[in-house]
Scaffold this active site. Structure first.
Site, PDB file in Angstrom:
ATOM      1  N   ASP A 115       0.865  -1.179   0.000  1.00  0.00           N
ATOM      2  CA  ASP A 115       0.000   0.000   0.000  1.00  0.00           C
ATOM      3  C   ASP A 115       0.902   1.230   0.000  1.00  0.00           C
ATOM      4  OD1 ASP A 115      -2.372   1.659   0.455  1.00  0.00           O
ATOM      5  OD2 ASP A 115      -1.618   1.867   2.501  1.00  0.00           O
ATOM      6  N   ALA A 118      -0.058   5.318   1.297  1.00  0.00           N
ATOM      7  CA  ALA A 118      -0.173   6.169   2.488  1.00  0.00           C
ATOM      8  C   ALA A 118      -0.396   5.337   3.748  1.00  0.00           C
ATOM      9  CB  ALA A 118      -1.306   7.175   2.312  1.00  0.00           C
ATOM     10  N   LYS A 149     -11.437   7.015  -2.725  1.00  0.00           N
ATOM     11  CA  LYS A 149     -11.808   8.156  -1.889  1.00  0.00           C
ATOM     12  C   LYS A 149     -13.273   8.570  -2.006  1.00  0.00           C
ATOM     13  CE  LYS A 149      -7.837   7.984  -0.151  1.00  0.00           C
ATOM     14  NZ  LYS A 149      -7.759   6.952   0.897  1.00  0.00           N
ATOM     15  N   ASP A 163      -1.869  -1.035   5.818  1.00  0.00           N
ATOM     16  CA  ASP A 163      -2.059  -0.471   7.160  1.00  0.00           C
ATOM     17  C   ASP A 163      -3.514  -0.258   7.530  1.00  0.00           C
ATOM     18  OD1 ASP A 163      -2.433   2.963   6.969  1.00  0.00           O
ATOM     19  OD2 ASP A 163      -2.006   1.792   5.179  1.00  0.00           O
TER      20      ASP A 163
END
Length: 264
Positions: free
Chosen positions: A9, A11, A50, A183
């Site tokens: 991944d 960010a 998003k 994450d």
């Protein structure tokens, strides 16, 4: 079994420690409409495309009820689209400041490449957003072999399509010869759905939600408690392994390869 590729991944995993770039923007676009949302709420859908993240926020019962109280109706697709357009505008302006590789990432990538392992990546950012992030990260020494965004496939996380496209472009098969590391909960689901070894990284993650300074200054017992909460969340959502820092990744790989583990 030999691991042939690792799919990272972005960010909160390889760049932007704590995944702070989108957080404040999500909070701001709701605040402007009189609907306050917490950092914890804003982080919960992290890892999704998003616009899907904005939609997921509007579907949270507390936020939906507050919106209904203020506007007399639930959020519409028009509302979601308007907020997303605002989100994009603000995020594009700040993204270059949040593209620095997390400490230790470049060294781990270099070590993996020395072993002949290919480096892929997936993200919840759009291609236009990643054009900014990837360019800046490359200037600072981090450049995976391949990048897939949700724009490139029928759907983003938790669907496995971005991982499959990485596998095709990198020429790696079967999927259990690959590791997916991220994450967020959606990263764990993406990796599991793709049939890959799935690893959750804790320090620097969106799920932990702490800056480097906060981690450094926090009472060790309190930090340990927070780490274990995130660890359990990852495992509950499909992680085969959890690591606190990226430096532990190669030891996980060795466990998989030496013990001939089977994905369950």
């Amino acid at each position: 079994m030999k691991i042939e590729a690792v799919i990272f991944d972005w960010a909160g995993t390889t760049v932007d420690y704590g995944c702070f770039a989108p957080l404040e923007v999500f909070m701001e676009i709701f605040h402007k409409r009189g609907v306050g949302i917490t950092a914890e709420e804003a982080r919960k859908p992290m890892g999704l495309l998003k616009i899907d993240h904005v939609r997921a926020l509007t579907e949270m019962p507390r936020i939906a009820n507050e919106w209904n109280r203020i506007f007399g109706q639930l959020p519409t697709e028009t509302d979601i689209q308007e907020m997303y357009e605002e989100f994009e505008e603000i995020l594009f302006a700040i993204l270059p400041r949040y593209a620095s590789p997390i400490h230790g990432v470049k060294e781990v990538i270099a070590s993996l490449r020395e072993r002949g392992i290919k480096i892929g990546s997936t993200t919840g950012y759009t291609r236009e957003m990643m054009d900014i992030v990837a360019k800046e990260a490359a200037l600072q020494g981090y450049k995976p072999d391949f990048l897939v965004t949700p724009d490139d496939v029928p759907a983003g996380r938790p669907y496995p399509w971005m991982c499959y496209k990485n596998a095709m472009e990198l020429g790696v098969y079967p999927m259990n010869h690959m590791i997916k590391i991220g994450d967020t909960v959606s990263d764990m689901k993406e990796g599991r759905n793709a049939g890959m070894w799935t690893v959750g990284v804790i320090l620097g993650s969106s799920e932990l939600g702490l800056s480097e300074e906060e981690v450094e200054n926090m009472d060790p017992a309190e930090l340990r408690e927070k780490i274990e909460v995130v660890r359990n969340r990852f495992v509950e959502n499909g992680a085969h392994f959890t690591i606190e820092t990226m430096q532990e990744l190669e030891s996980v790989m060795e466990r998989i390869e030496k013990q001939e583990l089977i994905i369950s």
